[in-house]
Scaffold this motif. Structure first.
Motif, short mmCIF file in Angstrom:
data_model
loop_
_atom_site.label_atom_id
_atom_site.label_comp_id
_atom_site.label_asym_id
_atom_site.label_seq_id
_atom_site.Cartn_x
_atom_site.Cartn_y
_atom_site.Cartn_z
N ASN A 1 13.92 17.67 -15.31
CA ASN A 1 12.98 17.29 -14.26
C ASN A 1 12.32 15.94 -14.56
O ASN A 1 12.18 15.10 -13.66
N LEU A 2 11.94 15.76 -15.81
CA LEU A 2 11.29 14.51 -16.21
C LEU A 2 12.23 13.32 -16.03
O LEU A 2 11.82 12.27 -15.51
N GLN A 3 13.48 13.50 -16.43
CA GLN A 3 14.47 12.42 -16.27
C GLN A 3 14.68 12.10 -14.80
O GLN A 3 14.81 10.93 -14.41
N GLN A 4 14.71 13.14 -13.97
CA GLN A 4 14.90 12.93 -12.53
C GLN A 4 13.73 12.17 -11.93
O GLN A 4 13.92 11.21 -11.15
N PHE A 5 12.50 12.56 -12.28
CA PHE A 5 11.32 11.89 -11.74
C PHE A 5 11.26 10.43 -12.21
O PHE A 5 10.89 9.53 -11.43
N GLN A 6 11.61 10.19 -13.46
CA GLN A 6 11.60 8.82 -13.98
C GLN A 6 12.66 7.97 -13.28
O GLN A 6 12.42 6.79 -13.00
N SER A 7 13.82 8.57 -13.02
CA SER A 7 14.87 7.85 -12.29
C SER A 7 14.42 7.54 -10.86
O SER A 7 14.66 6.44 -10.35
N GLU A 8 13.76 8.51 -10.21
CA GLU A 8 13.25 8.29 -8.87
C GLU A 8 12.20 7.18 -8.87
O GLU A 8 12.16 6.34 -7.95
N GLU A 9 11.37 7.15 -9.89
CA GLU A 9 10.35 6.12 -9.99
C GLU A 9 10.97 4.73 -10.11
O GLU A 9 10.57 3.79 -9.41
N ASN A 10 11.97 4.59 -10.97
CA ASN A 10 12.64 3.30 -11.14
C ASN A 10 13.35 2.87 -9.85
O ASN A 10 13.28 1.71 -9.45
N GLY A 11 14.03 3.83 -9.20
CA GLY A 11 14.72 3.52 -7.95
C GLY A 11 13.74 3.13 -6.86
O GLY A 11 14.00 2.23 -6.05
N MET A 12 12.59 3.81 -6.83
CA MET A 12 11.57 3.52 -5.82
C MET A 12 11.00 2.12 -6.01
O MET A 12 10.79 1.37 -5.04
N ARG B 1 0.84 -1.21 0.00
CA ARG B 1 0.00 0.00 0.00
C ARG B 1 0.87 1.26 0.00
O ARG B 1 0.58 2.23 -0.71
N GLN B 2 1.94 1.23 0.80
CA GLN B 2 2.85 2.37 0.84
C GLN B 2 3.55 2.53 -0.51
O GLN B 2 3.75 3.66 -0.98
N ARG B 3 3.90 1.41 -1.12
CA ARG B 3 4.53 1.45 -2.44
C ARG B 3 3.60 2.10 -3.46
O ARG B 3 4.02 3.00 -4.21
N ASP B 4 2.35 1.65 -3.50
CA ASP B 4 1.41 2.17 -4.49
C ASP B 4 1.16 3.67 -4.28
O ASP B 4 1.04 4.44 -5.25
N GLN B 5 1.09 4.08 -3.01
CA GLN B 5 0.86 5.49 -2.72
C GLN B 5 2.06 6.33 -3.16
O GLN B 5 1.89 7.38 -3.79
N SER B 6 3.25 5.88 -2.84
CA SER B 6 4.46 6.62 -3.19
C SER B 6 4.65 6.68 -4.70
O SER B 6 5.00 7.73 -5.26
N LEU B 7 4.42 5.55 -5.38
CA LEU B 7 4.56 5.53 -6.83
C LEU B 7 3.49 6.38 -7.50
O LEU B 7 3.73 6.98 -8.55
N GLY B 8 2.30 6.46 -6.87
CA GLY B 8 1.25 7.31 -7.41
C GLY B 8 1.64 8.77 -7.40
O GLY B 8 1.37 9.52 -8.35
N LEU B 9 2.29 9.20 -6.32
CA LEU B 9 2.72 10.60 -6.22
C LEU B 9 3.77 10.94 -7.27
O LEU B 9 3.70 11.99 -7.90
N ILE B 10 4.74 10.04 -7.44
CA ILE B 10 5.79 10.33 -8.41
C ILE B 10 5.23 10.24 -9.83
O ILE B 10 5.66 10.97 -10.74
N SER B 11 4.24 9.38 -10.03
CA SER B 11 3.60 9.27 -11.35
C SER B 11 2.86 10.55 -11.69
O SER B 11 2.87 11.00 -12.85
N ASP B 12 2.22 11.17 -10.69
CA ASP B 12 1.54 12.45 -10.92
C ASP B 12 2.55 13.52 -11.35
O ASP B 12 2.26 14.33 -12.26
N LYS B 13 3.71 13.54 -10.71
CA LYS B 13 4.74 14.51 -11.08
C LYS B 13 5.21 14.28 -12.52
O LYS B 13 5.43 15.25 -13.27
N ILE B 14 5.34 13.02 -12.90
CA ILE B 14 5.77 12.70 -14.27
C ILE B 14 4.72 13.17 -15.27
O ILE B 14 5.05 13.75 -16.32
N ASN B 15 3.45 12.94 -14.97
CA ASN B 15 2.38 13.34 -15.88
C ASN B 15 2.30 14.86 -16.03
O ASN B 15 2.15 15.38 -17.15
N VAL B 16 2.42 15.57 -14.92
CA VAL B 16 2.38 17.04 -14.97
C VAL B 16 3.56 17.57 -15.78
O VAL B 16 3.40 18.45 -16.64
#
Length: 206
Positions: free
Chosen positions: A177-188, A107-122
């Motif tokens: 910014n997009l590259q950073q968020f994508q890297s954070e998503e993969n690392g997460m 659940r924590q994973r899905d919530q955290s990945l959801g936040l970073i996914s929102d940043k990627i979409n924006v």
């Protein structure tokens, strides 16, 4: 006893150190020189003082030893290994105190990945808008020198030139910014996968 065996025993006796009579209290030092040759003596020569040493009593039993003096690089490597072990133990404790089940970690994973996914979409939407502006501005700049092939074309005005520069900078910033968020998503994702596997191991969950 054959001659070969007699010769071997004699050589072994000559090579072995004299420990002294039992109860004499005498100790012998053992060390290895730079060529790997083992030495015995009543004291260690000064040039080998920083190397590993073994102290042997009168009965030939090792009673103590000192490790070789380590270089700064070796000490740093040991400290790094020690810190890695401490960090791993701290991480294990944090897992066990923060979560009670695998489902809670998920659940924590899905919530955290959801936040970073929102940043990627924006960021993706912003970047698409900026690229659209750049396309239109580039097209408009073709009527100015030096981009126009018309010799009578007017030079590009300062405002258009500044807009091109600023827009280019904004696009590069959003790309970073997009590259950073994508890297954070993969690392997460990898970190949560590792945490779940470790939690199962600690809890003995199949």
């Amino acid at each position: 006893m054959n001659k070969a065996l007699l010769a071997f025993c004699a050589t072994a006796l000559l090579a072995a150190p004299a420990w002294g009579a039992p109860g004499s209290g005498r100790v012998t030092y053992k060390w290895v020189d730079g060529q790997g040759v083992v030495h015995y003596g009543d004291r260690v020569p000064p040039e080998y003082a920083n190397q590993e040493q073994h102290i042997i009593n009168a009965q030939g039993v090792e009673i103590n030893h000192t490790d070789a003096l380590k270089s700064a690089e070796q000490q740093a490597a040991d400290e790094k290994k020690k810190q890695e072990v401490e960090d791993k133990l701290a991480h294990d404790r944090n897992l066990l105190t923060s979560y009670v089940s695998v489902q809670e970690i998920e659940r924590q994973r899905d919530q955290s990945l959801g936040l970073i996914s929102d940043k990627i979409n924006v960021t993706t939407n912003v970047l698409e808008g900026l690229n659209g502006k750049m396309k239109r501005l580039t097209q408009a700049s073709l009527k100015f020198r030096p981009y126009s092939s018309d010799p009578k074309a007017p030079p590009m005005n300062d405002q258009t030139a500044e807009d091109l520069v600023h827009l280019g900078n904004d696009i590069r910033t959003q790309q970073q910014n997009l590259q950073q968020f994508q890297s954070e998503e993969n690392g997460m994702k990898k970190q949560f996968e590792s945490d779940i596997a470790r939690f199962k191991e600690l809890k003995h969950i199949q």
